[in-house]
Scaffold this motif. Structure first.
Motif, short mmCIF file in Angstrom:
data_model
loop_
_atom_site.label_atom_id
_atom_site.label_comp_id
_atom_site.label_asym_id
_atom_site.label_seq_id
_atom_site.Cartn_x
_atom_site.Cartn_y
_atom_site.Cartn_z
N GLY A 156 -33.54 52.35 100.89
CA GLY A 156 -34.82 52.16 100.89
C GLY A 156 -35.11 49.91 101.07
O GLY A 156 -35.60 49.24 101.12
N GLU A 157 -33.07 49.70 100.23
CA GLU A 157 -33.31 48.18 100.30
C GLU A 157 -32.69 47.00 101.21
O GLU A 157 -32.50 46.48 101.40
N GLY A 158 -32.94 48.32 102.35
CA GLY A 158 -31.84 47.74 103.54
C GLY A 158 -30.50 47.43 103.97
O GLY A 158 -30.11 46.85 104.84
N LYS A 159 -30.00 47.51 102.63
CA LYS A 159 -28.42 47.50 102.19
C LYS A 159 -27.99 48.43 103.80
O LYS A 159 -27.00 47.68 104.62
N VAL A 160 -27.98 49.11 103.51
CA VAL A 160 -27.85 50.83 104.44
C VAL A 160 -28.74 51.03 105.48
O VAL A 160 -29.86 51.12 105.28
N ARG A 161 -28.29 50.79 106.79
CA ARG A 161 -29.18 50.91 107.87
C ARG A 161 -29.84 51.99 108.29
O ARG A 161 -30.86 52.35 109.15
N CYS A 162 -28.65 52.79 107.86
CA CYS A 162 -28.67 54.33 108.40
C CYS A 162 -27.40 55.23 107.83
O CYS A 162 -26.39 54.29 108.03
N TYR A 163 -27.98 56.14 107.23
CA TYR A 163 -26.87 57.50 106.73
C TYR A 163 -27.38 58.59 107.76
O TYR A 163 -28.42 59.14 107.56
N PHE A 164 -26.22 58.32 107.91
CA PHE A 164 -25.94 59.94 109.02
C PHE A 164 -24.84 61.54 108.34
O PHE A 164 -23.91 61.08 107.95
N SER A 186 -20.29 46.55 98.08
CA SER A 186 -19.30 45.97 98.68
C SER A 186 -19.67 46.00 100.05
O SER A 186 -18.36 45.57 101.04
N MET A 187 -20.33 46.45 101.01
CA MET A 187 -19.99 46.69 102.55
C MET A 187 -21.24 45.95 102.87
O MET A 187 -21.90 45.56 102.36
N LYS A 188 -20.73 45.63 104.65
CA LYS A 188 -21.97 44.81 105.18
C LYS A 188 -23.35 45.22 104.71
O LYS A 188 -23.67 46.68 105.18
N ASP A 189 -24.30 44.22 105.18
CA ASP A 189 -25.49 44.52 104.97
C ASP A 189 -26.12 45.00 106.67
O ASP A 189 -25.77 44.63 107.97
N GLY A 190 -27.00 46.16 106.48
CA GLY A 190 -26.67 47.05 108.14
C GLY A 190 -26.01 48.09 108.15
O GLY A 190 -25.98 48.49 109.35
N VAL A 191 -25.34 48.23 107.27
CA VAL A 191 -23.83 48.77 107.72
C VAL A 191 -24.40 50.06 107.76
O VAL A 191 -26.01 50.77 107.28
N ILE A 192 -23.68 51.21 108.79
CA ILE A 192 -24.50 52.74 109.47
C ILE A 192 -23.31 53.50 108.56
O ILE A 192 -21.68 53.38 108.68
N LEU A 193 -23.80 54.55 107.67
CA LEU A 193 -22.48 55.65 107.00
C LEU A 193 -22.63 57.55 107.71
O LEU A 193 -23.86 57.38 107.79
N LEU A 194 -21.36 58.06 107.78
CA LEU A 194 -21.52 59.01 108.52
C LEU A 194 -20.68 59.79 108.09
O LEU A 194 -19.49 59.32 107.19
N ASN A 195 -20.90 61.49 107.65
CA ASN A 195 -21.18 61.57 106.56
C ASN A 195 -20.39 63.24 107.06
O ASN A 195 -21.78 63.66 106.66
N PHE A 196 -19.66 63.58 107.74
CA PHE A 196 -19.97 64.95 108.58
C PHE A 196 -18.45 66.00 107.48
O PHE A 196 -17.63 66.70 108.25
N SER A 197 -18.83 65.75 106.45
CA SER A 197 -17.11 66.06 105.41
C SER A 197 -17.87 66.99 104.54
O SER A 197 -17.61 68.28 104.70
#
Length: 392
Positions: free
Chosen positions: A243-251, A217-228
């Motif tokens: 891998g599919e490019g749906k998420v641009r970066c997972y931090f 349901s996220m935008k294509d190219g979204v960046i997700l930050l997980n500091f929890s």
């Protein structure tokens, strides 16, 4: 003299804040309270003398909360003490991910020293064109002490900020800038956000909070930050989305075999609260929580018992009872005191889930027979004579 045991090294600023009636001990059997950071306590059996555990930090997934509650051990954490430290790192990650800083820096190191570095750098930098964060949307999941600071700071940098927290308290709402927009559901936040930042505690009910459905349901190219916590994200699904490019970066601030194998992921070694200031603030707060509970019976920021604060005892005596949260418990307690014609001058009773806590300030001291009768009530977990005020 009261004694505290440190299961991990604790900031000296925290231990220096102990009052004169406290000392540190290396012997757990002598300890009235325990200070901990990251040590795994799940298999640790505490001596009966231990009254409380204080975690110098927010996360308590290393502590067996339910078992300690059953044993009458109150567990504290230090919410907000490391909020600024985590907020600053989240903002750092936000900018670094949006500008591809780490990828660009790592690429430069692959160039041969014999090459004309400056020319090669100028020619290759177009591969790392990023985006500014101003005007972009940030979704903040969880608006506690850290989430609120992240939301407010991002808003001040010109971002459009959506917040989602179904458990937001009144005090929490007051901390938020009026510019923060309310997302009525997790799905709405995911759909509207260019960046998403997680700030909720890990519980038994929310592993995989961000899973396949949410990612889709996220935008294509979204960046997700997980500091929890890493388990809040279904990292297998995240790996596929990267891998599919749906998420641009997972931090993520949590290294594990799955996250370390992800393409387009930046993994740091749990640096969120790793500043001198945060460690000092957490240590001081944890020490104060332990001393206030041991000395006065007050509970603030417990994660397995309800908060209950009556200040310093002004009556002849204060007693504290940790017990099951069941009907007629308060009636049975007060009945014992009434038979002895002991006047209750002040009282607080609070419940939380299956456990409850009762504090009573009394006009005259209880006797040993009263203690035995109170302890015999079904559902009483721990009775404690907290303090005596002989001058009252």
């Amino acid at each position: 003299m009261r004694y505290l045991n440190c299961l991990n090294p604790i900031s000296k600023r925290g231990t220096d804040s102990l009052s004169e009636s406290y000392a540190l001990t290396e012997e757990l059997d002598r300890a009235d309270g325990v200070l901990v950071r990251s040590k795994d306590m799940k298999e640790l059996v505490l001596p009966k003398r231990v009254l409380a555990v204080a975690r110098a930090g927010a996360g308590v997934n290393n502590i067996p909360l339910e078992r300690y509650a059953e044993e009458g051990v109150v567990v504290f954490n230090t919410p907000g003490a490391n909020a600024n430290s985590v907020k600053e790192l989240v903002l750092c990650a936000l900018v670094m991910a949006s500008r591809n800083v780490l990828s660009a820096a790592n690429w430069l190191r692959t160039l041969s020293p014999e090459e004309e570095i400056q020319k090669a750098a100028e020619q290759g930098k177009k591969k790392f064109v990023g985006s500014e964060i101003r005007g972009k949307s940030l979704g903040v999941i969880g608006l506690g002490a850290i989430g609120a600071e992240v939301a407010n700071a991002a808003s001040s940098l010109g971002m459009i900020v959506y917040g989602y927290d179904p458990y937001l308290s009144v005090n929490g709402a007051w901390r938020l800038s009026r510019e923060i927009r309310h997302a009525s559901s997790l799905a709405e936040l995911c759909e509207k956000s260019d960046f998403i930042s997680l700030h909720v505690p890990l519980t038994e009910k929310n592993p995989g909070l961000i899973g396949e459905k949410e990612i889709r349901s996220m935008k294509d190219g979204v960046i997700l930050l997980n500091f929890s916590r890493d388990k809040l994200v279904d990292e297998r699904a995240m790996d596929r989305a990267l891998g599919e490019g749906k998420v641009r970066c997972y931090f993520s601030d949590f290294a594990n075999p799955v996250s370390m194998g992800m393409e387009h992921a930046v993994i740091t070694p749990h640096l969120g609260a790793s500043t001198e200031e945060a460690e000092e603030n957490c240590a001081v707060m944890a020490v104060k929580e332990l001393m206030d509970y041991i000395d006065n019976g007050n509970i603030r920021n417990s994660v397995n018992y309800p908060d209950c604060d009556m200040g310093i005892c002004q009556s002849r005596e204060r007693i504290a009872l940790l017990h099951k949260n069941i009907p007629n418990m308060l009636g049975q307690i007060t009945a014992v005191l009434a038979r002895r014609e002991i006047n209750i001058e002040n009282m607080l009773n609070r419940g939380r889930g299956g456990f409850a806590y009762t504090l009573l300030d009394l006009g005259k001291p209880v006797e040993e027979s009263d203690v035995r009768e109170l302890e015999a009530i079904e559902g009483i977990i721990r009775f404690r004579l907290v303090s005596e005020n002989k001058g009252a």
